[in-house]
Design an enzyme around this catalytic site. Structure first.
Site, mmCIF file in Angstrom:
data_model
loop_
_atom_site.group_PDB
_atom_site.id
_atom_site.type_symbol
_atom_site.label_atom_id
_atom_site.label_comp_id
_atom_site.label_asym_id
_atom_site.label_seq_id
_atom_site.Cartn_x
_atom_site.Cartn_y
_atom_site.Cartn_z
ATOM 1 N N GLU A 1 0.816 -1.214 0.000
ATOM 2 C CA GLU A 1 0.000 0.000 0.000
ATOM 3 C C GLU A 1 0.853 1.270 0.000
ATOM 4 O O GLU A 1 0.812 2.086 0.909
ATOM 5 C CB GLU A 1 -0.964 0.003 1.189
ATOM 6 C CG GLU A 1 -1.984 -1.124 1.135
ATOM 7 C CD GLU A 1 -2.983 -1.069 2.282
ATOM 8 O OE1 GLU A 1 -4.105 -1.568 2.120
ATOM 9 O OE2 GLU A 1 -2.630 -0.519 3.355
ATOM 10 N N GLU B 1 -6.537 -7.364 -1.081
ATOM 11 C CA GLU B 1 -7.085 -7.233 0.274
ATOM 12 C C GLU B 1 -8.518 -6.737 0.209
ATOM 13 O O GLU B 1 -8.833 -5.839 -0.566
ATOM 14 C CB GLU B 1 -6.298 -6.206 1.109
ATOM 15 C CG GLU B 1 -4.954 -6.622 1.617
ATOM 16 C CD GLU B 1 -4.365 -5.550 2.534
ATOM 17 O OE1 GLU B 1 -5.146 -4.814 3.178
ATOM 18 O OE2 GLU B 1 -3.136 -5.434 2.585
#
Length: 662
Positions: free
Chosen positions: A147, A304
């Site tokens: 991320e 995710e």
């Protein structure tokens, strides 16, 4: 290689648990149908307890255990969370916020993206991992970092300032070009030396808009350079292993220009979490999925999402019955060839201990676990869907530069928000079952009948010419208010609004009249408008709808212009949802755009196209059982049954996937 069929799994963090738990983990993974997990994402402190000293004992055992049980590993470089020893040695690598405060370590992503010390340490651990595990049979993909930009998209320290100046030199060449691009004659901001340029730190008034915009561009590129550097290190060690990193194409993240990032990934991956206050989060899933598929140019991986509640919103509620399944299959419908969660086993300690997981705190005697096992069976039944494409004849223009520029300070209205406008236009298409791609302004538009530009405030000359050329060549172009207003340097396009699109739209505006919060104005064709109005003058276009009241009564609010061989529409205001839906339905019907399949209200229909069959996903978000017409020789993949009479039944909250041979 990545497992055949639909990949299924999640972040696996066995270092959080004693080793005796690992055997139970892999046994339950097999029971759930898990075939790939991401490992090592936050394990840097354990792999390198002291600088240059490595301990791979634990990771060696984990990878061996996974391989022995037929579970592939998406092996991460752990560079999103440097260890404490690194910051004690290199305190200058900690990020500095806009107000000049140097932040501390103690969470994750607490580093400056422009720090030379961080880059050196990150590449060192990536190289060691790559060399050690290049030929490991469990490793099928590199998961680089995690991320990017989630918590440190911007750092305002002196190292970042110097890196920013290097980036600006590359972009502009000399100070004269920069001063022109930034319009520094305003407020005596002219620069005579590169060292005078600093990041847009906190100051007494509004910073220069082009300065701020270039800063956003630089910050995205700075993180991209880190990704590319790690990727090259891993390619040297293992050229055959694909690399990815997890994007965050979701409602609360806009720091990175993913059009620039996507070509650098071997496999495009995304993280997606729902907004707890969104009453129709299925629309957000669809919009995000379509955008990620468009970035990827085809199938992608959901790296995710959550099995239940997250832990970082004001109120974190569990998902409703059936929601886990609908969410996951909604992503598959939009092109995901892999479904993964954060995380496999719910943590009992740490900052994310209240974040849901595939294996929750309650263990296997839980609804989440039963849903996880059932989903694994569903994904196994959908194996043949992998690799199929998603044809669309409608494109929505999306540009991160336009988003950043539109939301800078000192706009005509701070209530105008990029994502709100895009979703407002996307939603009627979603409800109608129309397939949508997202495109960059300069993209090839030849395969589309209809192109929508809801919020293209900033557009460069190439993008403007591409879009207007699409209309003149026979396409239908729809442009939203305040689009085309500024060029790539955030300079206003003179001569009247909407700037770059005036000629194609056949209109000219001399004054803007943004509406106050909660203010609405009636339209003469029925319905109301909010948020925005402007004094439009016709210059070849015809008025479709005008304001029915107020100082702009009789002034066009929606126009249509025959331009070359095509048509260009302008929405100079923000119609209410019903009016906007009716308008977009009219436009798409006129353009010859049909829905994927006619369905009852509340039933989402999405198509993926394989080599010899179509895969129709039917997701019932409503409260009534629905029937949908399908091909007579169709098969329901999730049940394995043939279709009787060319119709399938979709119960409330259920998902049906139909294989239709071609």
């Amino acid at each position: 290689m990545i497992p055949e069929g639909i990949a299924y799994g999640g972040d696996y963090n066995p270092e959080q648990w004693p080793e005796e738990v690992w055997a139970e983990d892999v046994r339950l993974m097999r029971e759930a149908g898990v075939n790939m997990v991401s490992v090592n994402i936050f394990a840097w402190a354990l792999l390198e307890p002291r600088e240059g000293e490595y301990d791979f004992t634990r990771l060696d055992r984990i990878l061996a255990l996974l391989h022995e049980n037929g579970i592939a590993a998406d092996l991460a470089t752990p560079t999103a969370a440097p260890p404490a020893w690194f910051f004690r040695k290199h305190p200058q690598a900690l990020p500095v916020d806009r107000d000049g405060r140097r932040l501390s370590y103690g969470s994750r992503q607490t580093f400056c993206p422009s720090s030379p010390a961080y880059r050196e340490a990150a590449l060192r651990i990536a190289r060691v991992l790559g060399e050690r595990y290049a030929d490991h049979p469990a490793v099928v993909m590199w998961h680089i970092h995690n991320e990017y930009g989630c918590h440190n998209a911007e750092c305002y320290c002196d190292a970042s300032a110097e890196a920013f100046r290097v980036w600006l030199r590359s972009r502009y060449g000399d100070l004269e070009a920069l001063n022109h691009a930034w319009g520094t004659a305003f407020w005596s901001q002219w620069y005579y030396d590169w060292d005078e340029i600093i990041p847009p730190r906190a100051t007494g008034a509004v910073p220069n808009p082009t300065h701020q915009l270039d800063w956003r561009r630089f910050c995205s590129d700075a993180l991209l350079s880190l990704y590319k550097a790690e990727r090259e290190v891993l390619r040297e060690a293992a050229p055959a292993v694909p690399a990815t990193t997890n994007f965050m194409v979701m409602y609360n993240f806009e720091a990175l220009d993913y059009w620039r990032w996507a070509p650098e990934l071997d496999v495009v991956s995304n993280d997606h979490y729902l907004r707890s206050t969104d009453p129709e989060s299925e629309i957000d899933i669809a919009l995000s999925g379509d955008l990620v598929r468009s970035l990827a140019g085809g199938p992608w991986l959901l790296m995710e999402h959550s099995a239940g509640a997250v832990n970082w919103q004001p109120v974190n509620r569990a998902k409703n019955p059936g929601e886990l399944r609908r969410n996951a299959l909604g992503h598959v419908a939009r092109g995901a060839d892999g479904i993964a969660y954060f995380q496999w086993r719910a943590a009992k300690a740490g900052a994310e201990q209240w974040h849901s997981a595939m294996l929750p705190h309650a263990g296997t005697d839980s609804q989440i676990w039963r849903d996880v096992v059932a989903l694994g069976a569903d994904l196994k039944a959908l194996a043949e869907v992998r690799g199929s494409t998603s044809p669309a004849s409608v494109a929505v223009v999306w540009d991160w530069n336009a988003r950043w520029a539109l939301e800078l300070p000192s706009q005509p209205s701070e209530s105008v928000r990029y994502l709100d406008l895009v979703r407002a236009w996307y939603e009627p298409l979603w409800r109608s079952g129309v397939a949508v791609d997202f495109v960059h302004p300069s993209a090839d538009l030849s395969r589309y009948r209809l192109v929508l530009a809801p919020a293209l405030y900033l557009v460069d000359d190439e993008g403007a010419e591409n879009l207007t050329g699409f209309a003149s060549g026979g396409g239908t172009l729809v442009v939203g208010f305040h689009s085309g207003a500024v060029d790539t340097n955030c300079h206003v396009r003179l001569g009247g609004y909407p700037g770059a699109f005036r000629e194609a739209l056949g209109v000219s505006t001399d004054e803007l009249f943004p509406l106050l919060p909660d203010e609405m104005v009636a339209l003469d064709g029925g319905g109301t408008a909010s948020l925005w109005s402007e004094r439009v003058r016709l210059a070849g276009a015809a008025a479709v709808t005008s304001y029915a009241e107020g100082p702009l009564a009789g002034v066009p609010a929606v126009t249509r212009h025959t331009f070359g061989e095509g048509v260009a529409w302008y929405l100079a205001t923000h119609p209410d949802p019903t009016t906007l839906t009716g308008l977009l339905d009219r436009i798409r019907t006129e353009a010859g755009v049909a829905p994927v399949r006619e369905t009852p209200q509340g039933v989402e229909a999405v198509l993926r196209r394989g080599e010899d069959a179509d895969y129709l996903f039917l997701i019932n978000h409503g409260e009534r059982t629905a029937e949908v017409q399908v091909a007579s020789r169709a098969t329901e993949l999730l049940s394995g049954k043939g279709v009787d009479g060319g119709r399938v039944t979709v119960a409330p909250g259920d998902v049906v996937v139909v294989r239709e041979p071609r």
